[in-house]
Design a protein around this motif. Structure first.
Motif, short mmCIF file in Angstrom:
data_model
loop_
_atom_site.label_atom_id
_atom_site.label_comp_id
_atom_site.label_asym_id
_atom_site.label_seq_id
_atom_site.Cartn_x
_atom_site.Cartn_y
_atom_site.Cartn_z
N PRO A 1 0.80 -1.23 0.00
CA PRO A 1 0.00 0.00 0.00
C PRO A 1 0.83 1.28 0.00
CG PRO A 1 -0.69 -1.51 1.75
CD PRO A 1 0.58 -2.04 1.21
N GLU A 2 2.12 1.16 0.32
CA GLU A 2 2.99 2.33 0.37
C GLU A 2 3.49 2.76 -1.02
OE1 GLU A 2 4.35 3.59 3.71
OE2 GLU A 2 2.39 2.66 4.03
N LEU A 3 3.21 1.93 -2.02
CA LEU A 3 3.76 2.19 -3.36
C LEU A 3 3.36 3.57 -3.86
CD1 LEU A 3 5.37 0.74 -5.68
CD2 LEU A 3 3.14 0.32 -6.71
N ASN A 4 4.35 4.33 -4.32
CA ASN A 4 4.13 5.69 -4.78
C ASN A 4 3.98 5.71 -6.30
OD1 ASN A 4 4.03 8.48 -4.76
ND2 ASN A 4 6.26 8.73 -4.73
N CYS A 5 2.74 5.97 -6.79
CA CYS A 5 2.47 5.97 -8.24
C CYS A 5 2.16 7.38 -8.72
CB CYS A 5 1.29 5.08 -8.57
SG CYS A 5 1.54 3.35 -8.20
N LYS A 6 2.76 7.78 -9.82
CA LYS A 6 2.54 9.12 -10.37
C LYS A 6 2.51 9.06 -11.89
CE LYS A 6 3.60 11.68 -6.57
NZ LYS A 6 2.52 11.95 -5.69
N ARG A 7 1.89 10.07 -12.52
CA ARG A 7 1.98 10.23 -13.97
C ARG A 7 3.26 10.98 -14.32
NH1 ARG A 7 -0.39 7.35 -17.51
NH2 ARG A 7 -2.23 6.47 -16.54
N GLU A 8 3.56 11.98 -13.51
CA GLU A 8 4.76 12.80 -13.70
C GLU A 8 5.29 13.14 -12.33
OE1 GLU A 8 3.82 15.45 -17.69
OE2 GLU A 8 4.03 16.46 -15.77
N ILE A 9 6.59 13.32 -12.23
CA ILE A 9 7.16 13.73 -10.95
C ILE A 9 8.42 14.54 -11.23
CG2 ILE A 9 8.54 11.62 -10.60
CD1 ILE A 9 7.70 11.88 -7.57
N THR A 10 8.72 15.48 -10.32
CA THR A 10 9.94 16.26 -10.45
C THR A 10 11.03 15.63 -9.61
OG1 THR A 10 8.68 18.29 -10.79
CG2 THR A 10 10.97 18.54 -10.10
N HIS A 11 12.14 15.32 -10.24
CA HIS A 11 13.29 14.78 -9.51
C HIS A 11 14.25 15.94 -9.21
CE1 HIS A 11 16.64 12.32 -8.26
NE2 HIS A 11 17.40 12.86 -9.19
N ALA A 12 14.56 16.12 -7.92
CA ALA A 12 15.52 17.16 -7.53
C ALA A 12 16.92 16.56 -7.61
CB ALA A 12 15.22 17.63 -6.11
N CYS A 13 17.72 17.07 -8.54
CA CYS A 13 19.07 16.53 -8.75
C CYS A 13 20.00 17.00 -7.64
CB CYS A 13 19.64 16.99 -10.08
SG CYS A 13 18.71 16.40 -11.49
#
Ligand SMILES: [Mn+2]
Length: 246
Positions: free
Chosen positions: A105-117
Motif C-alpha cells: 500500500p505504500e507504493l508511490n504511483c505518479k503520472r509525472e514527478i519532479t526529480h531534484a538533482c
C-alpha cells in the motif's frame, strides 16, 4: 548538470536509477539480464519510468516466467527498504499499479514527478506516451514503443548489405523517417519540460536510449529492457550516465 560522454563506466552505487519499458509478461522482456545488472546496484532513488508490464489486464502474472516474477519481487523488496521507489505510469501498465498496491500500500504511483538533482536542477520524470499522442496523426506516429526497435533493425539490415537494387535506398528512407519521429518526440519532450519550468526530462516509451543536452535542457531517455537493455543513473556528484547491460 554534467552529462558523461561514452564509454560509460559502471559504478555500483548511484544516487538515482531510472528504468523503463521492462514489459514484464512479454516474451521480449530480457528479465535475466535485468536481474543480473540490478543485483549489485544500490540506489537511494529508484524510478520506474513506465511500461513495467505488458498485457497485465489479460493475463496477470499467472503465466509469467519465473525470472519475470523475480524482477517484480526484487523491485518490491527495494520499495520496502533501501530505495525510495516511484512508479511513473506508462501506457502499458493498465491495472498493474493497483495489483502492486494490494501487496504494498505504500507504493508511490505518479503520472509525472519532479526529480531534484544533487546539483540543484529540477528534472521532469514521465513515461512519454503523451508526447507520442501529439504525433499520432502522422503515419509514423503510431509506431510508439516500436520506433527505436525498428530503427535498430533497419540500421542493422543496411549494415548487413549488399541488397538487391532499390532495397537499400528504401531502408535508408525508413531509417530517416524513424529518426525524424524520434527527433519530434525529443522536441515535444523538451518543450514540455521547458514550459513546466524544468531543467530537463527523463522519459522512456520509444525504446531508444539517449543522453543529450539541447538549448541548456537535458533530454534523457533510459531506453528499455526488450532490446537495448539500458539504464540511466545519477551519481552522487550529479553526473548522469547511460549503462548498457552485458
Ligand atoms: Mn510506452
Amino acid at each position: 548538470m554534467k552529462l558523461a560522454p561514452p564509454p560509460y563506466t559502471v559504478s555500483r552505487t548511484h544516487r538515482s536509477l531510472f528504468l523503463s519499458d521492462l514489459h514484464l509478461g512479454s516474451r521480449r522482456c530480457q528479465a535475466e539480464r535485468l536481474l543480473n545488472w540490478l543485483a549489485p546496484v544500490e540506489v537511494e532513488h529508484l524510478y520506474l519510468v513506465g511500461d513495467v508490464v505488458d498485457r497485465w489486464d489479460r493475463t496477470g502474472s499467472d503465466r509469467w516466467p519465473a525470472a519475470h516474477r523475480d524482477v517484480w519481487e526484487e523491485l518490491d523488496r527495494r520499495a520496502r527498504g533501501g530505495s525510495r521507489l516511484t512508479f511513473v505510469l506508462g501506457n502499458h501498465d493498465g491495472s498493474f499499479p493497483r495489483a502492486w498496491r494490494d501487496r504494498n500500500p505504500e507504493l508511490n504511483c505518479k503520472r509525472e514527478i519532479t526529480h531534484a538533482c544533487r546539483d540543484g536542477r529540477r528534472i521532469l520524470v514521465t513515461h512519454g506516451d503523451t508526447f507520442d499522442a501529439h504525433l499520432s496523426r502522422r503515419w509514423l506516429g503510431g509506431l510508439g514503443d516500436a520506433a527505436g526497435r525498428l530503427l535498430e533493425r533497419t540500421c542493422g539490415l543496411i549494415e548487413r548489405g549488399p541488397h538487391p537494387r532499390g532495397v537499400e535506398s528504401r531502408l535508408k528512407l525508413l531509417a530517416k523517417s524513424v529518426t525524424g519521429y524520434l527527433q519530434r518526440f525529443e522536441r515535444k519532450s523538451l518543450n514540455h519540460a521547458r514550459t513546466s519550468g524544468h531543467d530537463g526530462i527523463v522519459c522512456g516509451h520509444v525504446h531508444h536510449p539517449a543522453l543529450t543536452e539541447r538549448d541548456g535542457l537535458a533530454y534523457m531517455n533510459d531506453g528499455d529492457w526488450v532490446q537495448s537493455c539500458t539504464a540511466l543513473t545519477e551519481d552522487e556528484d550529479g553526473t548522469f550516465r547511460l549503462h548498457h547491460a552485458a
